[in-house]
Design an enzyme around this catalytic site. Sequence first.
Site, PDB file in Angstrom:
ATOM      1  N   ASP A   1       7.591   6.044   8.717  1.00  0.00           N
ATOM      2  CA  ASP A   1       7.240   5.318   9.921  1.00  0.00           C
ATOM      3  C   ASP A   1       6.012   6.011  10.496  1.00  0.00           C
ATOM      4  OD1 ASP A   1       8.258   3.049  11.487  1.00  0.00           O
ATOM      5  OD2 ASP A   1       8.161   4.491  13.127  1.00  0.00           O
TER       6      ASP A   1
ATOM      7  N   TYR B   1      -6.058   0.474  12.276  1.00  0.00           N
ATOM      8  CA  TYR B   1      -6.888   1.005  13.350  1.00  0.00           C
ATOM      9  C   TYR B   1      -8.032   1.897  12.835  1.00  0.00           C
ATOM     10  CZ  TYR B   1      -2.935  -0.620  16.139  1.00  0.00           C
ATOM     11  OH  TYR B   1      -1.963  -1.403  16.708  1.00  0.00           O
ATOM     12  N   ASP B   2      -8.136   2.062  11.533  1.00  0.00           N
ATOM     13  CA  ASP B   2      -9.094   3.035  10.980  1.00  0.00           C
ATOM     14  C   ASP B   2     -10.534   2.914  11.501  1.00  0.00           C
ATOM     15  OD1 ASP B   2      -7.142   4.379   9.625  1.00  0.00           O
ATOM     16  OD2 ASP B   2      -7.584   3.522   7.650  1.00  0.00           O
TER      17      ASP B   2
ATOM     18  N   GLU C   1      16.795  -3.205  12.193  1.00  0.00           N
ATOM     19  CA  GLU C   1      15.831  -3.304  13.280  1.00  0.00           C
ATOM     20  C   GLU C   1      15.303  -1.923  13.592  1.00  0.00           C
ATOM     21  OE1 GLU C   1      15.846  -5.457  17.258  1.00  0.00           O
ATOM     22  OE2 GLU C   1      17.704  -6.105  16.263  1.00  0.00           O
TER      23      GLU C   1
ATOM     24  N   LYS D   1      -9.703  10.560   3.094  1.00  0.00           N
ATOM     25  CA  LYS D   1      -8.674  10.258   4.107  1.00  0.00           C
ATOM     26  C   LYS D   1      -7.353  10.921   3.738  1.00  0.00           C
ATOM     27  CE  LYS D   1      -6.091   6.647   6.400  1.00  0.00           C
ATOM     28  NZ  LYS D   1      -5.694   5.249   6.463  1.00  0.00           N
TER      29      LYS D   1
ATOM     30  N   GLY E   1       0.824  -1.211   0.000  1.00  0.00           N
ATOM     31  CA  GLY E   1       0.000   0.000   0.000  1.00  0.00           C
ATOM     32  C   GLY E   1       0.858   1.261   0.000  1.00  0.00           C
ATOM     33  N   LYS E   2       1.900   1.239   0.848  1.00  0.00           N
ATOM     34  CA  LYS E   2       2.784   2.409   0.932  1.00  0.00           C
ATOM     35  C   LYS E   2       3.545   2.596  -0.380  1.00  0.00           C
ATOM     36  CE  LYS E   2       4.045   2.322   5.816  1.00  0.00           C
ATOM     37  NZ  LYS E   2       5.150   2.117   6.750  1.00  0.00           N
TER      38      LYS E   2
ATOM     39  N   PHE F   1      -7.369   0.721   6.573  1.00  0.00           N
ATOM     40  CA  PHE F   1      -6.714  -0.465   7.128  1.00  0.00           C
ATOM     41  C   PHE F   1      -6.414  -0.228   8.614  1.00  0.00           C
ATOM     42  CE2 PHE F   1      -2.287   0.991   7.590  1.00  0.00           C
ATOM     43  CZ  PHE F   1      -2.328   2.162   6.857  1.00  0.00           C
TER      44      PHE F   1
ATOM     45  N   HIS G   1      -2.418  12.041   8.339  1.00  0.00           N
ATOM     46  CA  HIS G   1      -1.012  12.207   8.708  1.00  0.00           C
ATOM     47  C   HIS G   1      -0.107  11.931   7.503  1.00  0.00           C
ATOM     48  CE1 HIS G   1      -2.369   8.147   8.907  1.00  0.00           C
ATOM     49  NE2 HIS G   1      -1.297   7.619   9.451  1.00  0.00           N
TER      50      HIS G   1
HETATM   51  P1  IMP Z   1       5.128   0.974  10.042  1.00  0.00           P
HETATM   52  O1  IMP Z   1       4.848   0.303   8.731  1.00  0.00           O
HETATM   53  O2  IMP Z   1       6.238   0.336  10.831  1.00  0.00           O
HETATM   54  O3  IMP Z   1       5.320   2.455   9.875  1.00  0.00           O
HETATM   55  O4  IMP Z   1       3.827   0.747  10.955  1.00  0.00           O
HETATM   56  C1  IMP Z   1       2.707   1.522  10.778  1.00  0.00           C
HETATM   57  C2  IMP Z   1       1.565   0.954  11.632  1.00  0.00           C
HETATM   58  O5  IMP Z   1       0.853   2.040  12.212  1.00  0.00           O
HETATM   59  C3  IMP Z   1       0.555   0.209  10.785  1.00  0.00           C
HETATM   60  O6  IMP Z   1       0.867  -1.149  10.713  1.00  0.00           O
HETATM   61  C4  IMP Z   1      -0.742   0.476  11.552  1.00  0.00           C
HETATM   62  O7  IMP Z   1      -0.839  -0.372  12.668  1.00  0.00           O
HETATM   63  C5  IMP Z   1      -0.553   1.883  12.077  1.00  0.00           C
HETATM   64  N1  IMP Z   1      -1.021   2.897  11.103  1.00  0.00           N
HETATM   65  C6  IMP Z   1      -0.264   3.868  10.530  1.00  0.00           C
HETATM   66  N2  IMP Z   1      -0.995   4.620   9.685  1.00  0.00           N
HETATM   67  C7  IMP Z   1      -2.233   4.105   9.717  1.00  0.00           C
HETATM   68  C8  IMP Z   1      -3.434   4.455   9.029  1.00  0.00           C
HETATM   69  O8  IMP Z   1      -3.503   5.376   8.193  1.00  0.00           O
HETATM   70  N3  IMP Z   1      -4.520   3.687   9.308  1.00  0.00           N
HETATM   71  C9  IMP Z   1      -4.485   2.670  10.201  1.00  0.00           C
HETATM   72  N4  IMP Z   1      -3.397   2.282  10.852  1.00  0.00           N
HETATM   73  C10 IMP Z   1      -2.260   3.015  10.627  1.00  0.00           C
END
Ligand code: IMP
Length: 196
Positions: free
Chosen positions: A70, A153-154, A41, A174, A12-13, A151, A179
């Site tokens: 992140d 916590y949305d 890590e 959205k 997705g990212k 996705f 953010h």
């Molecule tokens: P990262 O990939 O290590 O940056 O982890 C990001 C995590 O933060 C995701 O796996 C979600 O649990 C949460 N998260 C970040 N942005 C969103 C969002 O836009 N919607 C829902 N959960 C988010």
Amino acid sequence: MKQIVIASTNKGKIKEFKEMLEPEGYEVLCLSDLPDYKEVEETGTIFQENAILKAAAVTNQYGIEAIADDSGLEIDAFNKEPGVHSARYLGHDTPYSYKNKVILERMEGIENRNCRYVCAIAWTKPNHEPHLFYDTVECQIALEAKGDNGFGYDPIVYYEPLQKTMAEMSAEEKNAISHRGKAIRKLEAFLDEAHK
Ligand code: IMP
């Protein structure tokens, strides 16, 4: 053609970053395009640190321009947890339907439901200072899970100005307030300036 690596395996990212950077003339690569990439890590205690760790690992190993993000959810009543642990909270492979249910249960009786999504994006390039782009969106933990879009916590993250959870918004809605949307637009403005 300029090459840039998105230091992520999250489809997705990668898609979001490709949509933004290909029109700017970038060939966008991701970690699976890099032979023998050694994963770092995420030991940082703040989002910015982890974003820099991930982007710099690529730039240092391959001598190439890179971007990493992140992000996570901070809940004020939980001392800003899950925060940088958002992906790992209650177990990396635990379904979000369960994680969200547990959060709603733990929030029962708590008046302060304030929370925010946070996103830090790091940009690194050989012989350049790293740059960070950061943004947040202020929300509340909803009283119940609602919506099927988005996705993570949305469904339990309620955005007062639109009176909806993040999972009840369209992708465009959205992206306009999120953010990540806001941090990506800051990165975009920086890259536009850098390549003038
Ligand atoms: P990262 O990939 O290590 O940056 O982890 C990001 C995590 O933060 C995701 O796996 C979600 O649990 C949460 N998260 C970040 N942005 C969103 C969002 O836009 N919607 C829902 N959960 C988010």
